[in-house]
Design a protein around this motif. Structure first.
Motif, PDB file in Angstrom:
ATOM      1  N   ALA A  85       4.886  12.546 -39.895  1.00  0.00           N
ATOM      2  CA  ALA A  85       4.362  12.515 -38.716  1.00  0.00           C
ATOM      3  C   ALA A  85       5.691  12.919 -37.598  1.00  0.00           C
ATOM      4  CB  ALA A  85       3.815  11.308 -38.283  1.00  0.00           C
ATOM      5  N   GLU A  86       6.733  12.461 -37.895  1.00  0.00           N
ATOM      6  CA  GLU A  86       7.866  12.774 -36.906  1.00  0.00           C
ATOM      7  C   GLU A  86       8.245  14.229 -37.091  1.00  0.00           C
ATOM      8  OE1 GLU A  86      11.205  12.706 -34.378  1.00  0.00           O
ATOM      9  OE2 GLU A  86       9.454  11.268 -34.500  1.00  0.00           O
ATOM     10  N   MET A  87       8.456  14.619 -38.451  1.00  0.00           N
ATOM     11  CA  MET A  87       8.906  15.978 -38.582  1.00  0.00           C
ATOM     12  C   MET A  87       8.009  17.001 -38.126  1.00  0.00           C
ATOM     13  SD  MET A  87      10.031  15.656 -42.516  1.00  0.00           S
ATOM     14  CE  MET A  87      11.629  15.931 -43.234  1.00  0.00           C
ATOM     15  N   LEU A  88       6.612  17.105 -38.165  1.00  0.00           N
ATOM     16  CA  LEU A  88       5.834  17.783 -37.704  1.00  0.00           C
ATOM     17  C   LEU A  88       5.096  17.438 -36.458  1.00  0.00           C
ATOM     18  CD1 LEU A  88       3.512  18.171 -41.010  1.00  0.00           C
ATOM     19  CD2 LEU A  88       5.370  19.643 -40.125  1.00  0.00           C
ATOM     20  N   LYS A  89       5.749  16.429 -35.564  1.00  0.00           N
ATOM     21  CA  LYS A  89       5.551  16.149 -34.312  1.00  0.00           C
ATOM     22  C   LYS A  89       3.804  15.817 -34.215  1.00  0.00           C
ATOM     23  CE  LYS A  89       9.504  16.613 -32.700  1.00  0.00           C
ATOM     24  NZ  LYS A  89      10.377  16.267 -34.212  1.00  0.00           N
ATOM     25  N   ILE A  90       3.235  15.149 -35.029  1.00  0.00           N
ATOM     26  CA  ILE A  90       1.829  14.781 -34.920  1.00  0.00           C
ATOM     27  C   ILE A  90       1.745  13.234 -35.209  1.00  0.00           C
ATOM     28  CG2 ILE A  90       0.957  16.932 -35.482  1.00  0.00           C
ATOM     29  CD1 ILE A  90       0.727  15.848 -38.501  1.00  0.00           C
ATOM     30  N   SER A  91       0.531  12.702 -35.001  1.00  0.00           N
ATOM     31  CA  SER A  91       0.432  11.014 -35.208  1.00  0.00           C
ATOM     32  C   SER A  91       0.520  10.878 -36.584  1.00  0.00           C
ATOM     33  CB  SER A  91      -0.787  10.592 -34.332  1.00  0.00           C
ATOM     34  OG  SER A  91      -1.935  11.164 -34.883  1.00  0.00           O
ATOM     35  N   GLN A  92       0.737   9.464 -36.948  1.00  0.00           N
ATOM     36  CA  GLN A  92       0.366   9.037 -38.454  1.00  0.00           C
ATOM     37  C   GLN A  92      -0.982   9.093 -38.643  1.00  0.00           C
ATOM     38  OE1 GLN A  92       2.709   5.463 -39.263  1.00  0.00           O
ATOM     39  NE2 GLN A  92       4.317   5.888 -37.780  1.00  0.00           N
ATOM     40  N   LYS A  93      -1.992   8.829 -37.813  1.00  0.00           N
ATOM     41  CA  LYS A  93      -3.079   8.897 -38.051  1.00  0.00           C
ATOM     42  C   LYS A  93      -3.706  10.220 -38.456  1.00  0.00           C
ATOM     43  CE  LYS A  93      -7.796   7.422 -36.015  1.00  0.00           C
ATOM     44  NZ  LYS A  93      -8.588   8.723 -36.219  1.00  0.00           N
ATOM     45  N   THR A  94      -3.081  11.259 -37.853  1.00  0.00           N
ATOM     46  CA  THR A  94      -3.434  12.785 -38.255  1.00  0.00           C
ATOM     47  C   THR A  94      -3.056  12.860 -39.457  1.00  0.00           C
ATOM     48  OG1 THR A  94      -3.376  13.289 -35.894  1.00  0.00           O
ATOM     49  CG2 THR A  94      -2.912  15.013 -37.389  1.00  0.00           C
ATOM     50  N   VAL A  95      -1.637  12.602 -39.826  1.00  0.00           N
ATOM     51  CA  VAL A  95      -1.274  12.765 -41.150  1.00  0.00           C
ATOM     52  C   VAL A  95      -2.097  11.994 -42.247  1.00  0.00           C
ATOM     53  CG1 VAL A  95       0.741  12.229 -42.859  1.00  0.00           C
ATOM     54  CG2 VAL A  95       1.186  13.030 -40.333  1.00  0.00           C
ATOM     55  N   ALA A  96      -2.404  10.708 -41.997  1.00  0.00           N
ATOM     56  CA  ALA A  96      -3.442   9.925 -42.850  1.00  0.00           C
ATOM     57  C   ALA A  96      -4.723  10.861 -43.078  1.00  0.00           C
ATOM     58  CB  ALA A  96      -3.596   8.664 -42.370  1.00  0.00           C
ATOM     59  N   ASN A  97      -5.338  11.442 -42.105  1.00  0.00           N
ATOM     60  CA  ASN A  97      -6.376  12.168 -42.237  1.00  0.00           C
ATOM     61  C   ASN A  97      -6.080  13.464 -43.031  1.00  0.00           C
ATOM     62  OD1 ASN A  97      -7.883  10.535 -40.510  1.00  0.00           O
ATOM     63  ND2 ASN A  97      -7.761  11.574 -38.556  1.00  0.00           N
ATOM     64  N   TYR A  98      -5.248  13.876 -42.686  1.00  0.00           N
ATOM     65  CA  TYR A  98      -4.803  15.213 -43.505  1.00  0.00           C
ATOM     66  C   TYR A  98      -4.580  14.820 -44.934  1.00  0.00           C
ATOM     67  CZ  TYR A  98      -3.677  18.601 -39.862  1.00  0.00           C
ATOM     68  OH  TYR A  98      -3.892  19.521 -38.645  1.00  0.00           O
ATOM     69  N   TYR A  99      -4.019  13.706 -45.323  1.00  0.00           N
ATOM     70  CA  TYR A  99      -3.880  13.148 -46.592  1.00  0.00           C
ATOM     71  C   TYR A  99      -5.147  13.147 -47.502  1.00  0.00           C
ATOM     72  CZ  TYR A  99      -2.322   9.897 -50.383  1.00  0.00           C
ATOM     73  OH  TYR A  99      -2.012   9.456 -51.446  1.00  0.00           O
ATOM     74  N   THR A 100      -6.081  12.576 -46.589  1.00  0.00           N
ATOM     75  CA  THR A 100      -7.531  12.261 -47.196  1.00  0.00           C
ATOM     76  C   THR A 100      -8.167  13.786 -47.659  1.00  0.00           C
ATOM     77  OG1 THR A 100      -7.874  10.125 -45.828  1.00  0.00           O
ATOM     78  CG2 THR A 100      -9.777  11.343 -46.761  1.00  0.00           C
ATOM     79  N   MET A 101      -8.149  14.606 -46.677  1.00  0.00           N
ATOM     80  CA  MET A 101      -8.702  16.067 -46.950  1.00  0.00           C
ATOM     81  C   MET A 101      -7.844  16.740 -48.144  1.00  0.00           C
ATOM     82  SD  MET A 101     -10.953  16.804 -44.718  1.00  0.00           S
ATOM     83  CE  MET A 101     -11.049  18.594 -45.084  1.00  0.00           C
ATOM     84  N   ILE A 102      -6.694  16.663 -48.228  1.00  0.00           N
ATOM     85  CA  ILE A 102      -5.897  17.082 -49.457  1.00  0.00           C
ATOM     86  C   ILE A 102      -6.244  16.511 -50.549  1.00  0.00           C
ATOM     87  CG2 ILE A 102      -3.542  17.105 -50.500  1.00  0.00           C
ATOM     88  CD1 ILE A 102      -2.449  17.101 -47.188  1.00  0.00           C
ATOM     89  N   LYS A 103      -6.469  15.311 -50.676  1.00  0.00           N
ATOM     90  CA  LYS A 103      -6.728  14.555 -52.108  1.00  0.00           C
ATOM     91  C   LYS A 103      -7.998  15.123 -52.334  1.00  0.00           C
ATOM     92  CE  LYS A 103      -6.305  10.166 -50.948  1.00  0.00           C
ATOM     93  NZ  LYS A 103      -6.154   8.614 -50.784  1.00  0.00           N
ATOM     94  N   GLN A 104      -9.183  15.032 -51.297  1.00  0.00           N
ATOM     95  CA  GLN A 104     -10.580  15.722 -51.774  1.00  0.00           C
ATOM     96  C   GLN A 104     -10.394  17.265 -52.242  1.00  0.00           C
ATOM     97  OE1 GLN A 104     -12.643  15.116 -48.309  1.00  0.00           O
ATOM     98  NE2 GLN A 104     -13.013  13.210 -48.423  1.00  0.00           N
ATOM     99  N   LYS A 105      -9.581  18.120 -51.577  1.00  0.00           N
ATOM    100  CA  LYS A 105      -9.653  19.311 -51.940  1.00  0.00           C
ATOM    101  C   LYS A 105      -8.906  19.516 -53.262  1.00  0.00           C
ATOM    102  CE  LYS A 105      -9.655  21.566 -47.237  1.00  0.00           C
ATOM    103  NZ  LYS A 105      -9.141  22.506 -46.343  1.00  0.00           N
TER     104      LYS A 105
END
Length: 212
Positions: free
Chosen positions: A171-191
């Motif tokens: 989240a810090e590296m990409l300048k996005i929220s931790q919640k957004t990272v968690a959402n991406y993680y969920t999408m990545i796992k599905q894909k």
């Protein structure tokens, strides 16, 4: 002939120095600035508007792919060449998908980078021969790499998590929220069809995205 103005981006000063010497052997090429991070590259681009950026992928902070993505989003005419140790088709495909105009491997011929700069300056796209061959073989074999299903941002999140970074670090590296990272993680796992962090690391190693 017009001079082609370049920015070099790599977190190793020795590499930048070598690249500068190599590129400036061609009288048409002039390195007008150097940067040691994706963040600095973004700032430099806005200030100097170079003709071409030559950028590494693996750097501290946001990294080359994310920086390239942001530069192109803000300045759609930007011409960026990735110059990287990563020789997998996945990295090159993701880079081209994000709008990068060239992908050159550091293990290729020395003249490849100069050729890439000249071709990209002329409006073409350039891929190192070995990368082009890998992408072509993948296409011909009909084997669809599931990594292609990921968006550019999902790919960066995936790569950082697979390298062992924590959600808050990503989240810090990409300048996005931790919640957004968690959402991406969920999408990545599905894909990708992975169910745990260990699965994700194994997947990344199998596809040559991180070292085992």
């Amino acid at each position: 002939m017009m001079t082609i103005k370049l920015i070099l981006v790599d977190d190793h000063a020795v590499v930048r120095s070598g690249l500068r010497r190599l590129l400036e052997l061609n009288k048409r090429l002039e390195v007008i600035a150097e940067a040691d991070s994706g963040e600095q590259a973004y700032q430099c681009y806005g200030e100097l508007k170079p003709d071409i950026v030559v950028m590494d992928i693996s750097m501290p902070g946001m990294g080359g792919l994310e920086s390239a993505r942001r530069i192109i989003k803000r300045y759609p005419a930007a011409k960026i060449i990735i110059f990287s140790m990563h020789e997998t088709a996945s990295f090159a495909s993701q880079a081209i998908k994000s709008g990068v105009k060239g992908y050159v491997t550091k293990t290729g011929a020395a003249e490849d980078l100069t050729r890439a700069v000249l071709e990209v300056a002329n409006g073409k796209t350039f891929l190192s021969a070995e990368i082009a061959q890998k992408i072509a073989l993948e296409t011909l074999s009909g084997q669809s790499d599931p990594i292609h299903l990921l968006s550019g941002r999902e790919f960066e999140v995936f790569r950082l998590l697979a390298e062992g970074k924590k959600v808050e670090e990503v989240a810090e590296m990409l300048k996005i929220s931790q919640k957004t990272v968690a959402n991406y993680y969920t999408m990545i796992k599905q894909k990708l069809g992975v169910t745990s962090p260990i699965d994700m690391v194994r997947f990344a190693i199998r596809h040559g995205l991180v070292e085992g």
